[in-house]
Design a protein around this motif. Structure first.
Motif, PDB file in Angstrom:
ATOM      1  N   GLY A  58       0.765  -1.413  -0.080  1.00 23.52           N
ATOM      2  CA  GLY A  58       0.045  -0.085  -0.090  1.00 23.52           C
ATOM      3  C   GLY A  58       0.896   1.283  -0.075  1.00 23.52           C
ATOM      4  O   GLY A  58       1.175   2.025   1.109  1.00 23.52           O
ATOM      5  N   PRO A  59       1.633   1.570  -1.327  1.00 24.19           N
ATOM      6  CA  PRO A  59       2.349   2.681  -1.181  1.00 24.19           C
ATOM      7  C   PRO A  59       1.640   4.093  -1.148  1.00 24.19           C
ATOM      8  O   PRO A  59       2.111   5.319  -0.667  1.00 24.19           O
ATOM      9  CB  PRO A  59       3.194   2.889  -2.449  1.00 24.19           C
ATOM     10  CG  PRO A  59       2.328   1.823  -3.323  1.00 24.19           C
ATOM     11  CD  PRO A  59       1.644   0.888  -2.304  1.00 24.19           C
ATOM     12  N   ASP A 104      -3.878  -6.597  -5.260  1.00 18.42           N
ATOM     13  CA  ASP A 104      -4.184  -7.123  -3.878  1.00 18.42           C
ATOM     14  C   ASP A 104      -3.308  -8.014  -3.188  1.00 18.42           C
ATOM     15  O   ASP A 104      -3.067  -8.923  -3.632  1.00 18.42           O
ATOM     16  CB  ASP A 104      -5.853  -7.711  -3.858  1.00 18.42           C
ATOM     17  CG  ASP A 104      -6.336  -7.724  -2.523  1.00 18.42           C
ATOM     18  OD1 ASP A 104      -5.492  -7.790  -1.536  1.00 18.42           O
ATOM     19  OD2 ASP A 104      -7.608  -8.148  -2.726  1.00 18.42           O
ATOM     20  N   TYR A 128      -7.948  -2.296   7.719  1.00 21.18           N
ATOM     21  CA  TYR A 128      -8.980  -3.096   7.948  1.00 21.18           C
ATOM     22  C   TYR A 128      -8.655  -4.581   7.642  1.00 21.18           C
ATOM     23  O   TYR A 128      -9.632  -5.544   7.740  1.00 21.18           O
ATOM     24  CB  TYR A 128     -10.040  -2.725   6.812  1.00 21.18           C
ATOM     25  CG  TYR A 128      -9.535  -2.838   5.239  1.00 21.18           C
ATOM     26  CD1 TYR A 128     -10.182  -3.749   4.377  1.00 21.18           C
ATOM     27  CD2 TYR A 128      -8.666  -2.006   4.740  1.00 21.18           C
ATOM     28  CE1 TYR A 128      -9.792  -4.126   3.242  1.00 21.18           C
ATOM     29  CE2 TYR A 128      -8.394  -2.162   3.470  1.00 21.18           C
ATOM     30  CZ  TYR A 128      -8.868  -3.145   2.853  1.00 21.18           C
ATOM     31  OH  TYR A 128      -8.435  -3.282   1.447  1.00 21.18           O
TER      32      TYR A 128
HETATM   33  N1  SAM Z   1       1.950   4.211   2.598  1.00 21.84           N
HETATM   34  C1  SAM Z   1       1.204   5.271   2.303  1.00 21.84           C
HETATM   35  C2  SAM Z   1       1.677   6.009   3.437  1.00 21.84           C
HETATM   36  O1  SAM Z   1       2.213   5.761   4.240  1.00 21.84           O
HETATM   37  O2  SAM Z   1       1.136   7.236   3.587  1.00 21.84           O
HETATM   38  C3  SAM Z   1      -0.085   4.692   2.268  1.00 21.84           C
HETATM   39  C4  SAM Z   1      -0.742   3.840   3.546  1.00 21.84           C
HETATM   40  S1  SAM Z   1      -2.420   3.621   3.873  1.00 21.84           S
HETATM   41  C5  SAM Z   1      -2.540   3.490   5.659  1.00 21.84           C
HETATM   42  C6  SAM Z   1      -2.655   2.220   3.154  1.00 21.84           C
HETATM   43  C7  SAM Z   1      -2.633   1.847   1.567  1.00 21.84           C
HETATM   44  O3  SAM Z   1      -2.919   0.621   1.385  1.00 21.84           O
HETATM   45  C8  SAM Z   1      -3.351   2.578   0.736  1.00 21.84           C
HETATM   46  O4  SAM Z   1      -2.847   3.286  -0.290  1.00 21.84           O
HETATM   47  C9  SAM Z   1      -4.558   1.669   0.268  1.00 21.84           C
HETATM   48  O5  SAM Z   1      -5.114   1.967  -1.027  1.00 21.84           O
HETATM   49  C10 SAM Z   1      -3.543   0.525   0.072  1.00 21.84           C
HETATM   50  N2  SAM Z   1      -4.157  -0.838   0.246  1.00 21.84           N
HETATM   51  C11 SAM Z   1      -5.512  -1.153   0.716  1.00 21.84           C
HETATM   52  N3  SAM Z   1      -5.898  -2.495   0.609  1.00 21.84           N
HETATM   53  C12 SAM Z   1      -4.998  -2.975  -0.113  1.00 21.84           C
HETATM   54  C13 SAM Z   1      -4.598  -4.250  -0.358  1.00 21.84           C
HETATM   55  N4  SAM Z   1      -5.819  -5.367  -0.391  1.00 21.84           N
HETATM   56  N5  SAM Z   1      -3.591  -4.646  -1.114  1.00 21.84           N
HETATM   57  C14 SAM Z   1      -2.673  -3.444  -1.263  1.00 21.84           C
HETATM   58  N6  SAM Z   1      -2.890  -2.200  -1.053  1.00 21.84           N
HETATM   59  C15 SAM Z   1      -3.820  -2.112  -0.354  1.00 21.84           C
END
Ligand code: SAM
Length: 287
Positions: A58-59, A104, A128
């Protein structure tokens, strides 16, 4: 290396999300970091050195990714939200040590995306699905040496909890079986945009080369752990009965393990869970 403004700042983050018309999705756990000290703290906790292979989950808009890339990591980052791919292409432009994958994390074939002998997992996790993500890396025995993740403080406390308290549960046992977890620091809601409702913590889980207890069957060990915590108010004996042990076998298993069945799961150490699991396995093999 590119010279770029640090993304982990409120005004820069606001500028990026406004420019790309991104509405942060609550459903996807999108709380972006806006505190550079926290990014630096995560990078330090992961002890990143030049060329370290890192898998980031999740970048987002590239906040933590930038910190990892600046430290010299070879980053593979998996992002689910398709809308963020264009953003990442821009914010991380010029970092040739970053590869972004759309997918995902719970569904992709991770070993195909990062084919390294050992790598580190570093992430500000979407809250979540914190537990399924962490359990996936541990249970599938992926070649991970270290997981440094931002999680809800309450989840971090459960991961490091010792027997006897309300925080101790199946997650504590599993995490401590596979890793040595340490809470590195607590992070307040204001470090994120938007601020989450809860406090967060950065936890470092160093994967063990060998479990701290000897178990004849891991499957049985986790079956016992699950049974013991399934209904927290039940005694251990009742939990094990519900998991399929008949009265006679139950007595034999508990005697052999030297454990009093009137105790509750939340009082048992990893050693004691292992003793029960091993006694049960032995009984099954004898029949
Ligand atoms: N790394 C960034 C930061 O630290 O500001 C964003 C963190 S944010 C808490 C979580 C990230 O995970 C979001 O960009 C979201 O879209 C992504 N995400 C959510 N579910 C995911 C999944 N199943 N697989 C990959 N990424 C996911």
């Amino acid at each position: 290396m590119a010279i770029k403004p640090c993304i982990a700042q409120k005004d820069v983050t606001l500028h990026i999300v406004r420019t790309f018309g991104i509405h942060m999705s609550k459903k996807l756990g999108q709380n972006f970091l806006i505190d550079a000290n926290v990014v630096d703290g995560i990078v330090a906790a992961a002890a990143i050195t030049e060329g370290d292979p890192v898998l980031e989950i999740g970048p987002g808009i590239g906040t933590l990714t930038q910190g990892l890339a600046e430290a010299g990591a070879e980053v593979t980052a998996v992002e689910l939200d398709r809308r963020l791919l264009d953003v990442l292409g821009k914010t991380l432009e010029g970092y040739n040590n970053v590869r972004i994958i759309h997918g995902d994390i719970l569904k992709i074939d991770i070993s195909r995306e990062i084919n390294k002998e050992k790598y580190k997992v570093v992430a500000n996790l979407p809250y979540y699905i914190t537990t399924p993500i962490i359990m996936k890396f541990l249970e599938e025995k992926l070649p991970v040496e270290l997981l440094v993740t931002m999680v809800q403080k309450e989840v971090a406390e459960r991961m490091v909890a010792k027997p006897g308290g309300k925080d101790y549960g199946a997650l504590s046992v599993a995490v401590q079986y596979y890793t040595q977890p340490e809470i590195m620091f607590i992070v307040p809601p204001q470090a994120f945009l938007p601020p989450p409702a809860v406090e967060s913590a950065v936890i470092r889980c160093t994967v063990r080369s060998k479990p701290p207890v000897e178990v004849a069957s891991e499957k049985m060990f986790f079956r016992v752990v699950k049974a013991a915590f399934a209904q927290r108010r039940k005694t251990l004996a009742n939990g094990l009965k519900a998991a399929g042990l008949n009265k006679d076998d139950l007595e034999q298993v508990l005697t052999q393990a030297g454990i009093d069945g009137t105790r509750r799961g939340e009082q048992l150490s990893l050693d004691e869970f292992a003793a029960i699991a091993n006694a049960w396995t032995k009984l099954l093999n004898a029949n």
